[in-house]
Design a protein around this motif. Structure first.
Motif, PDB file in Angstrom:
ATOM      1  N   CYS A  44       2.048   1.956   4.041  1.00 44.45           N
ATOM      2  CA  CYS A  44       2.380   0.868   4.978  1.00 44.45           C
ATOM      3  C   CYS A  44       2.773  -0.354   4.155  1.00 44.45           C
ATOM      4  O   CYS A  44       2.769  -0.320   2.932  1.00 44.45           O
ATOM      5  CB  CYS A  44       1.183   0.557   5.885  1.00 44.45           C
ATOM      6  N   LYS A  51       0.828  -1.214   0.000  1.00 42.11           N
ATOM      7  CA  LYS A  51       0.000   0.000   0.000  1.00 42.11           C
ATOM      8  C   LYS A  51       0.862   1.263   0.000  1.00 42.11           C
ATOM      9  O   LYS A  51       2.078   1.199   0.089  1.00 42.11           O
ATOM     10  CB  LYS A  51      -0.922  -0.028   1.232  1.00 42.11           C
ATOM     11  N   CYS A  68      -2.779   1.714   8.099  1.00 39.81           N
ATOM     12  CA  CYS A  68      -3.873   1.984   7.166  1.00 39.81           C
ATOM     13  C   CYS A  68      -5.230   2.033   7.885  1.00 39.81           C
ATOM     14  O   CYS A  68      -6.219   2.487   7.315  1.00 39.81           O
ATOM     15  CB  CYS A  68      -3.868   1.024   5.981  1.00 39.81           C
ATOM     16  N   CYS A  90       1.242  -3.298   4.041  1.00 38.61           N
ATOM     17  CA  CYS A  90       0.159  -4.247   3.749  1.00 38.61           C
ATOM     18  C   CYS A  90       0.091  -4.578   2.259  1.00 38.61           C
ATOM     19  O   CYS A  90       0.356  -3.734   1.411  1.00 38.61           O
ATOM     20  CB  CYS A  90      -1.184  -3.658   4.168  1.00 38.61           C
ATOM     21  N   ILE A  94      -4.690  -5.510   6.492  1.00 36.27           N
ATOM     22  CA  ILE A  94      -4.808  -4.247   7.226  1.00 36.27           C
ATOM     23  C   ILE A  94      -3.788  -4.207   8.369  1.00 36.27           C
ATOM     24  O   ILE A  94      -3.294  -5.248   8.804  1.00 36.27           O
ATOM     25  CB  ILE A  94      -6.233  -4.050   7.809  1.00 36.27           C
ATOM     26  N   CYS A  95      -3.460  -3.003   8.819  1.00 35.41           N
ATOM     27  CA  CYS A  95      -2.520  -2.832   9.920  1.00 35.41           C
ATOM     28  C   CYS A  95      -2.848  -1.512  10.620  1.00 35.41           C
ATOM     29  O   CYS A  95      -3.670  -0.739  10.135  1.00 35.41           O
ATOM     30  CB  CYS A  95      -1.079  -2.844   9.401  1.00 35.41           C
TER      31      CYS A  95
HETATM   32 ZN   LIG Z   1      -1.552  -1.325   6.408  1.00 39.18          ZN
END
Ligand SMILES: [Zn+2]
Length: 496
Positions: free
Chosen positions: A31, A28, A49, A33, A45-46
């Motif tokens: 990040c 992304k 984000c 991901c 996801i993290c």
């Molecule tokens: Zn992320």
């Protein structure tokens, strides 16, 4: 009362496109991901984000490289210094309640793109240059899934998938230079060609990798001020863009002709009913309270970096089209069809490089091979069994008179599906063209002797029968008679 035709010419449409293009980077924009398209919901996801407090975004260098490549391809001015801003709004698919975008200092401005308009009947091609106001980077939002219905209305509940939050996007804004649905659709297609040539996005409209919003107004010809602007969303194909705009132009002209006011609003294209419908009215422009993103440093782009990227770019579609016309003497139409897809263009060039004449190679690629690919939609031209050097061999065999064009078409399906050498195939099948005058003469004499009545009619003036004799000769020779030579011998025999 004015007629529909005359009222149409009294007005002109002013159209601008805002295009969002999803980049194909592995991770992304801010990040690590994954950007994988079909992942189970909410697995990529993290905290970054998802916008958790205390996390820090870091710009993915590949996103910047993609933006710069596209900026160069659009002949734009790359800013030495630009920045990211927070665009603030509340929506359930936006966990941070703001989107990181670029506001007053975008990375690219003042570009332009040449488009080609084809007249359907004559295949005549005209070119037009469309200004590009700006290009900037931003992150995508999540995706709402309305359960029980594909629209919010009628659904029992809504779910949200955050896999898409933080997927990198390029937003490309055109100048209001477009005047018809055809121009807008062609502009969007040219953008797709560019991102595909550059390898920065798959440009797939069905998957939402390329999304276009249209701004459209009409005004009487000669008037300087723009009319009231309507936005259209929800078009997921080029033909939908074209049809939605053409519908909207007519709707707005009709309203003006009836003395009605155009309402500034957002409308949706309904594919089922082939019309636009009102979605929501706009009360002025929304206030997103933009301010500079405090967690990202200003963006400085060194000129060496731009030069390096510039020299890494492939030949772009417009350059290719021009070269095909100038170097190969192809029509603008053929040049356009061949360069539409980079792999098709490279296949064609490989056939020419192996010794085929450009015109013949263009015909085979745009007709027979294109038809084969149409019938096998999962197949890319790089995957077909007939390799470019073998198509070149086939074309050379025809040009040397070893086989007729008819025989070539007959063996083509075999070559396309199984590959191999056309020369070996025609030798093994005994399909070499009969170009020996004596052998041809024997066949022709046989045909004339077998049809004395037709010969008599011909000699009595029914010269149309020549076609019949040619057909018989081809039949008797199993399609192998050299048509040119056979015609010459036949003509001589018929007049003697
Ligand atoms: Zn992320």
């Amino acid at each position: 009362m004015t007629t529909a035709a005359s009222s149409k010419t009294k007005y002109e449409a002013i159209i601008g496109l805002e295009t969002h293009c999803q980049l194909n980077t592995k991770s992304k924009i801010f990040c690590h991901c994954s950007t994988k398209f079909d992942s189970p919901p909410n697995t990529n996801i993290c905290p970054v984000c998802m916008g958790y407090p205390g996390v820090l975004p870091v710009l993915n260098e590949e996103v910047l490289n993609s933006a710069l490549k596209m900026g160069i391809a659009l002949n734009g001015k790359i800013a030495d210094s630009s920045k990211f801003d927070r665009k603030q709004y509340f929506y359930p698919d936006l966990p941070k309640n703001y989107q990181i975008s670029q506001y007053d200092l975008p990375t690219v401005e003042h570009g332009h793109l040449e488009i080609e308009l084809v007249e359907k009947k004559t295949q005549k091609v005209t070119k037009k240059v469309i200004g590009v106001t700006r290009l900037h980077m931003e992150e995508d939002a999540g995706k709402l899934v309305h359960a029980g219905s594909d629209r919010l209305s009628g659904s029992t509940h809504s779910l949200v998938d955050f896999n898409r939050t933080g997927i990198p996007l390029l937003e490309i804004v055109s100048d209001p230079d477009l005047r018809s649905g055809q121009e807008a659709a062609e502009y969007a297609q040219e953008l797709r060609r560019l991102v595909r040539y550059l390898g920065i996005s798959n440009g797939n409209m069905q998957e939402g990798s390329l999304r276009c919003d249209v701004n459209i107004s009409v005004r009487p010809v000669g008037q300087k001020e723009f009319g009231v602007k309507v936005e259209i969303k929800n078009m997921n194909s080029f033909s939908a863009i074209q049809k939605a705009i053409d519908y909207e132009i007519e709707r707005q002209i009709e309203a003006l002709e009836n003395g009605e006011e155009i309402v500034q609003e957002t409308r949706l294209w309904e594919e089922g009913s082939q019309r636009t419908i009102s979605m929501r009215s706009k009360e002025g422009s929304s206030d997103y309270r933009y301010f500079p993103e405090p967690d990202l440093p200003p963006l400085e782009v060194a000129s060496e970096k731009i030069e390096k990227l510039k020299s890494s770019l492939p030949e772009l579609p417009a350059q290719k089209r021009r070269r095909y016309e100038e170097e190969f003497g192809l029509s603008a139409y053929d040049a356009r069809v061949l360069s539409d897809d980079r792999n098709v263009a490279e296949y064609f060039e490989a056939v020419v490089a192996k010794g085929a004449t450009a015109k013949a190679a263009a015909n085979w690629v745009t007709q027979d091979i294109a038809a084969y690919l149409n019938n096998n939609p999962d197949l890319d031209i790089t995957e077909i069994a007939l390799k470019p050097e073998m198509l070149a061999e086939l074309i050379t065999l025809i040009e040397k008179g070893t086989i007729s064009g008819k025989i070539a078409k007959e063996i083509l399906p075999d070559l396309l599906s199984k590959g191999g050498s056309p020369k070996e195939l025609i030798e093994s099948k005994g399909l070499i063209q009969i170009s020996d005058p004596q052998e041809l003469e024997k066949i022709i004499d046989g045909v004339l002797a077998a049809n004395p009545d037709k010969l008599e009619q011909y000699q009595a003036g029914k010269t149309k029968l020549k076609g019949f004799f040619v057909g018989e000769i081809m039949k008797q020779s199993g399609g192998k008679a050299d048509p040119k030579l056979a015609n010459q011998i036949l003509a001589k025999k018929l007049t003697s």
